[in-house]
Design a protein around this motif. Structure first.
Motif, PDB file in Angstrom:
ATOM      1  N   GLU A   6       0.798  -1.078  -0.021  1.00 51.56           N
ATOM      2  CA  GLU A   6       0.030   0.009   0.035  1.00 51.56           C
ATOM      3  C   GLU A   6       0.871   1.386   0.167  1.00 51.56           C
ATOM      4  O   GLU A   6       1.970   1.315   0.391  1.00 51.56           O
ATOM      5  N   CYS A  22      -2.717   0.257  -4.004  1.00 53.23           N
ATOM      6  CA  CYS A  22      -2.108  -0.882  -3.478  1.00 53.23           C
ATOM      7  C   CYS A  22      -1.669  -1.860  -4.838  1.00 53.23           C
ATOM      8  O   CYS A  22      -2.398  -2.077  -5.575  1.00 53.23           O
ATOM      9  N   TRP A  36     -10.382  -3.290   0.942  1.00 47.07           N
ATOM     10  CA  TRP A  36      -9.553  -2.322   1.774  1.00 47.07           C
ATOM     11  C   TRP A  36     -10.330  -2.740   3.019  1.00 47.07           C
ATOM     12  O   TRP A  36     -11.545  -2.526   3.051  1.00 47.07           O
ATOM     13  N   ARG A  45     -10.407  -4.400  13.454  1.00 49.69           N
ATOM     14  CA  ARG A  45     -10.410  -4.116  11.830  1.00 49.69           C
ATOM     15  C   ARG A  45     -11.723  -4.391  11.298  1.00 49.69           C
ATOM     16  O   ARG A  45     -12.661  -5.250  11.405  1.00 49.69           O
ATOM     17  N   TYR A  95      -5.557  -1.332   5.263  1.00 48.76           N
ATOM     18  CA  TYR A  95      -4.756  -2.423   4.679  1.00 48.76           C
ATOM     19  C   TYR A  95      -5.897  -3.045   3.099  1.00 48.76           C
ATOM     20  O   TYR A  95      -6.827  -2.895   3.205  1.00 48.76           O
ATOM     21  N   TRP A 114      -2.521 -10.137   2.202  1.00 48.31           N
ATOM     22  CA  TRP A 114      -2.746  -8.812   3.051  1.00 48.31           C
ATOM     23  C   TRP A 114      -1.618  -7.981   2.758  1.00 48.31           C
ATOM     24  O   TRP A 114      -0.308  -8.581   2.961  1.00 48.31           O
ATOM     25  N   LYS A 116       0.944  -4.730   4.443  1.00 46.47           N
ATOM     26  CA  LYS A 116       1.110  -4.474   5.720  1.00 46.47           C
ATOM     27  C   LYS A 116       0.556  -3.031   6.369  1.00 46.47           C
ATOM     28  O   LYS A 116       0.497  -2.735   7.507  1.00 46.47           O
ATOM     29  N   GLY A 117      -0.236  -2.459   5.483  1.00 47.53           N
ATOM     30  CA  GLY A 117      -0.902  -1.202   5.802  1.00 47.53           C
ATOM     31  C   GLY A 117      -0.252   0.318   5.554  1.00 47.53           C
ATOM     32  O   GLY A 117       1.002   0.204   5.575  1.00 47.53           O
TER      33      GLY A 117
END
Length: 124
Positions: A6, A22, A36, A45, A95, A114, A116-117
């Motif tokens: 991201e 992303c 997302w 989350r 994320y 996923w 890492k944000g």
């Protein structure tokens, strides 16, 4: 395997806009849908939005509908999240997620990969 990275997070004033990206790499030919999620400090989350492979189907959680827009460019293996009219309650780590098959859009356990944000902070 699919790797997700991201970018685009940062600090913005309430009412402002940000665009998250992303980028997917690896076995992207198996990517069916991308989405997302976000996690605010001290909270679980939560699902934000998702888009299917063709881009025709898009899903949004109620709190962002009309303000956020998800899109994808399959040629670039990239999904975008345009966030407008940002509010302090949008502050969170965002994320990116991807999966290779059907399933629940909003359940995190339905997603295979996923990132890492990236942190989004919205100030008053």
């Amino acid at each position: 395997q699919v790797q997700l990275v991201e970018s685009g997070g940062g600090l913005v004033q309430a009412g402002g806009s940000l665009r998250l990206s992303c980028a997917a790499s690896g076995r992207t030919d198996s990517t069916y849908a991308m989405g997302w999620f976000r996690q605010a400090p001290g909270k679980e989350r939560e699902f934000v939005t998702a888009i299917n492979w063709s881009g025709i189907s898009r899903y949004y959680t109620g709190s962002v509908r009309g303000r956020f827009t998800i899109s994808r460019d399959n040629a670039k293996n990239t999904v975008y999240l345009q966030m407008n009219s940002l509010k302090p309650e949008d502050t969170a780590v965002y994320y990116c997620a991807a999966r290779s098959g059907p399933g629940s859009w909003s359940e995190g356990t339905s997603w295979d990969y996923w990132g890492k944000g990236t942190l989004v902070t919205v100030s008053l």
